[in-house]
Design an enzyme around this catalytic site. Structure first.
Site, PDB file in Angstrom:
ATOM      1  N   GLU A 157       0.871  -1.166   0.000  1.00 42.30           N
ATOM      2  CA  GLU A 157       0.000   0.000   0.000  1.00 42.30           C
ATOM      3  C   GLU A 157       0.913   1.223   0.000  1.00 42.30           C
ATOM      4  O   GLU A 157       1.802   1.325   0.851  1.00 42.30           O
ATOM      5  CB  GLU A 157      -0.885  -0.001   1.259  1.00 42.30           C
ATOM      6  N   LYS A 203       4.238   0.546  10.050  1.00 37.52           N
ATOM      7  CA  LYS A 203       4.256   1.748   9.225  1.00 37.52           C
ATOM      8  C   LYS A 203       3.668   2.939   9.970  1.00 37.52           C
ATOM      9  O   LYS A 203       4.096   4.066   9.772  1.00 37.52           O
ATOM     10  CB  LYS A 203       3.461   1.511   7.938  1.00 37.52           C
ATOM     11  N   ARG A 257       5.206 -12.779   9.787  1.00 30.95           N
ATOM     12  CA  ARG A 257       5.910 -11.561   9.424  1.00 30.95           C
ATOM     13  C   ARG A 257       7.263 -11.512  10.117  1.00 30.95           C
ATOM     14  O   ARG A 257       7.486 -12.175  11.126  1.00 30.95           O
ATOM     15  CB  ARG A 257       5.088 -10.320   9.719  1.00 30.95           C
TER      16      ARG A 257
HETATM   17  P1  ATP Z   1      -0.249  -1.609   6.776  1.00 28.51           P
HETATM   18  O1  ATP Z   1      -1.062  -2.609   5.992  1.00 28.51           O
HETATM   19  O2  ATP Z   1      -0.558  -1.538   8.205  1.00 28.51           O
HETATM   20  O3  ATP Z   1      -0.131  -0.271   6.117  1.00 28.51           O
HETATM   21  P2  ATP Z   1       1.933  -3.292   6.045  1.00 28.51           P
HETATM   22  O4  ATP Z   1       3.311  -3.255   6.600  1.00 28.51           O
HETATM   23  O5  ATP Z   1       1.155  -4.557   6.069  1.00 28.51           O
HETATM   24  O6  ATP Z   1       1.218  -2.145   6.794  1.00 28.51           O
HETATM   25  P3  ATP Z   1       1.616  -3.267   3.180  1.00 28.51           P
HETATM   26  O7  ATP Z   1       2.014  -2.210   2.231  1.00 28.51           O
HETATM   27  O8  ATP Z   1       0.196  -3.689   3.197  1.00 28.51           O
HETATM   28  O9  ATP Z   1       2.031  -2.726   4.588  1.00 28.51           O
HETATM   29  O10 ATP Z   1       2.556  -4.525   2.992  1.00 28.51           O
HETATM   30  C1  ATP Z   1       2.850  -5.078   1.739  1.00 28.51           C
HETATM   31  C2  ATP Z   1       3.175  -6.540   1.886  1.00 28.51           C
HETATM   32  O11 ATP Z   1       4.287  -6.719   2.754  1.00 28.51           O
HETATM   33  C3  ATP Z   1       2.013  -7.312   2.488  1.00 28.51           C
HETATM   34  O12 ATP Z   1       1.831  -8.502   1.744  1.00 28.51           O
HETATM   35  C4  ATP Z   1       2.459  -7.611   3.883  1.00 28.51           C
HETATM   36  O13 ATP Z   1       1.915  -8.836   4.318  1.00 28.51           O
HETATM   37  C5  ATP Z   1       3.983  -7.675   3.741  1.00 28.51           C
HETATM   38  N1  ATP Z   1       4.634  -7.306   5.000  1.00 28.51           N
HETATM   39  C6  ATP Z   1       4.430  -6.192   5.724  1.00 28.51           C
HETATM   40  N2  ATP Z   1       5.164  -6.207   6.856  1.00 28.51           N
HETATM   41  C7  ATP Z   1       5.859  -7.370   6.848  1.00 28.51           C
HETATM   42  C8  ATP Z   1       6.787  -7.983   7.745  1.00 28.51           C
HETATM   43  N3  ATP Z   1       7.166  -7.397   8.887  1.00 28.51           N
HETATM   44  N4  ATP Z   1       7.303  -9.188   7.407  1.00 28.51           N
HETATM   45  C9  ATP Z   1       6.938  -9.784   6.250  1.00 28.51           C
HETATM   46  N5  ATP Z   1       6.069  -9.272   5.367  1.00 28.51           N
HETATM   47  C10 ATP Z   1       5.518  -8.078   5.646  1.00 28.51           C
END
Ligand code: ATP
Ligand code: MG
Length: 553
Positions: free
Chosen positions: A37, A273, A263
């Site tokens: 995102e 984030k 994660r």
């Molecule tokens: P949010 O959704 O709260 O904004 P997010 O870190 O999940 O935060 P995204 O941009 O949705 O942000 O993440 C993109 C991809 O990265 C998603 O598929 C998510 O599952 C993966 N991802 C995010 N954080 C981690 C992590 N700490 N370890 C592994 N994969 C992650």
């Protein structure tokens, strides 16, 4: 661990699933996607997902798309889109022609929403977000049906079209799937599919007044792109039944499956984030690329090479159980890579003047190895009567085990001569400001012809021919391994995460190079030139310290 363990593709349960699907003939071309995102910069947790998705596509000769999940214009910006593309490329991955945006599918998603309404599977709800929350029930109690749940198809279509046309204010209505308010899975209790949001979108501008939720956009985007394995993190496990329900109830062109993995969490590090955005917005760090940030941009600026990030992520592996990885494991991966590739240089971080009393003459140039691997060659370093050494390498009254310089002891100056400290010069306050030493001309290059040994080798630079530099040393941004566990993550910020040294001196080879590649400052660690450098004042960031030095105290 051997090098092969690092470079070989790891095995994990996701790759096992992919193998099984291929063997059973369920899929031929493996299609994955990385779906950020664009509401912030990528961090090292995202790198795990990037390496997994792009890595699997590479290994199986499939493809991996970069898909922006840009469904919430209130928080998304073009700056983030640009930064994410730059960072994925820098990590070494290429999406080729497969650059997608969920917003490209808004028209199709809208059509599918009307499809659900016509089939009696979705309705417009006039309840507020708060009422929806309260009537959703809990893990132990079922939810309550909305009073608007039994609207006719025509009424729902009319209202939904007027939502799209922008007739209603933010939050006035939502479109909800009509599933089961008593489901054991709260995600199936009539989840919201569309919300009203009057906001400019970075790509679609003012076209839309309603935006799909993550749940409605994600699986359908996967289906449009022909994704075979939709890999996400464990918090989406409970969303999978909804993912499958939507795929089953819509005329989508393919049937993707979702798989969840744990994660990445790292000690002393925050990978939320929301928190990272707050650190930037409140000026607690200098920006998204502050070298203390766990962002890809921050790590890059700090001097961490992409190879080290990939090796680290691979070593962590892919599992289904959440865990916290020791920050030392990350630093190990960085050191391991830089040890192989970083040129060796000499820099004095906290300088102390040394005068070689029996050295006269204009000075000379000595040969110094660029790396323990002789194929990387040598360079010249200037030597003269006045030098700087590291303040810590001298003690006036040393304890028993201190073998470096002290009055009367002899040490080796790396690549130069043996010197002996003869006298100590102090200022009015009693601080040591200069050492008067002698050198043995017969020890040129660092060895005594009579075979006598010294217990320490120290680094140095010429006083006349070195250059001043600013050095930035970084410590963890948080003071505890589990930041926030005490209730307030911002209370755990380390006030000493950045230490600036203003009086460092660097050898000429360091002042001349404009490279942003990391170098090893002998005995100090790995450093990288910062973008804030000016011609007269180079700035170096410490990427990571050295575990070992060749002259142990
Ligand atoms: P949010 O959704 O709260 O904004 P997010 O870190 O999940 O935060 P995204 O941009 O949705 O942000 O993440 C993109 C991809 O990265 C998603 O598929 C998510 O599952 C993966 N991802 C995010 N954080 C981690 C992590 N700490 N370890 C592994 N994969 C992650
Ligand atoms: Mg997310």
């Amino acid at each position: 661990m051997t090098d092969t363990a690092v470079t070989e593709a790891g095995r994990d349960f996701i790759r096992d699933i992919v193998d099984a699907d291929r063997v059973a003939g369920r899929v031929s071309t493996i299609v994955t996607r990385f779906p950020p995102e664009p509401n912030g910069y990528l961090h090292i947790g995202h790198a795990k997902s990037i390496c997994l998705n792009f890595g699997i596509a590479q290994e199986y000769g499939g493809r991996c798309a970069l898909r922006f999940d840009d469904t919430n214009p209130a928080k998304e910006e073009q700056e983030y889109i640009d930064a994410i593309m730059r960072d994925v490329r820098w990590l070494g991955y290429d999406w080729g022609p497969y650059l997608h945006f969920a917003s490209d599918y808004f028209e199709q998603l809208y059509a599918w929403a009307e499809h659900l309404i016509r089939a009696g599977h979705a309705y417009v709800d006039d309840q507020s977000a708060e009422q929806i929350r309260v009537t959703r029930g809990t893990l132990t109690e079922p939810g309550r049906n909305s009073p608007f749940r039994n609207r006719t198809v025509d009424e729902n279509l009319d209202l939904f079209r007027r939502m799209r046309a922008g007739e209603f204010p933010n939050g006035a209505r939502t479109l909800r799937a009509r599933i089961d308010m008593a489901s054991g899975n709260i995600n199936l209790r009539d989840p919201v599919l569309y919300r009203i949001l009057h906001a400019e979108h970075p790509r679609t501008g003012a076209t839309w007044h309603i935006y799909p939720t993550y749940d409605f956009a994600h699986g359908q985007s996967d289906a449009i792109e022909g994704v075979t394995h939709s890999i996400c993190t464990l918090e989406f496990e409970d969303h999978r039944p909804l993912y499958d329900w939507l795929i089953a109830h819509l005329p989508v062109p393919s049937h993707p499956h979702q798989y969840e993995f744990a994660r990445l969490n790292i000690g002393y590090t925050v990978l939320s984030k929301r928190v990272l955005t707050t650190l930037v917005r409140d000026g607690r760090v200098s920006g998204w690329d502050d070298p203390r940030m766990p962002t890809i941009a921050g790590l890059r600026r700090r001097g961490v090479p992409p190879e080290a990030i990939r090796a680290f992520v691979q070593r962590v592996g892919v599992a289904r159980a959440n865990s916290v990885v020791d920050i030392a494991m990350f630093e190990f991966a960085v050191r391991e890579h830089l040890n192989k590739v970083a040129p060796r240089r000499m820099a004095v971080l906290r300088s102390l003047k040394v005068v070689i009393e029996n050295y006269d003459g204009p000075g000379e140039e000595l040969d110094a190895a660029n790396h323990p691997d002789p194929s990387q060659g040598t360079r010249k370093i200037p030597f003269g009567r006045e030098l700087y050494i590291e303040r810590d390498d001298f003690m006036e009254n040393p304890p028993k085990k201190f073998f470096r310089l002290s009055p009367g002891t002899e040490v080796r100056l790396r690549y130069a001569y043996f010197i002996t400290c003869r006298d100590v010069v102090k200022d009015a306050a009693g601080n040591v400001v200069e050492l008067r030493c002698s050198y043995d001309p017969a020890t040129r290059g660092g060895n005594a012809p009579d075979g006598r040994k010294v217990k320490a080798t120290i680094h140095w630079v010429s006083a006349a021919k070195s250059f001043p530099a600013e050095i930035r040393l970084y410590n963890p941004l948080f003071t505890r391994p589990d930041p926030g566990a005490g209730g307030d993550v911002f209370a755990d910020i380390n006030p000493n995460s950045l230490e600036i040294l203003n009086e460092a001196r660097i050898e000429p080879a360091l002042a001349q190079s404009n490279s942003d590649r990391a170098v090893q400052f002998e005995r100090q660690g790995y450093f990288c030139r910062d973008d804030a450098s000016t011609p007269g004042r180079p700035v170096f960031n410490r990427t990571v310290g050295l575990r070992d030095s060749y002259a142990k105290a």
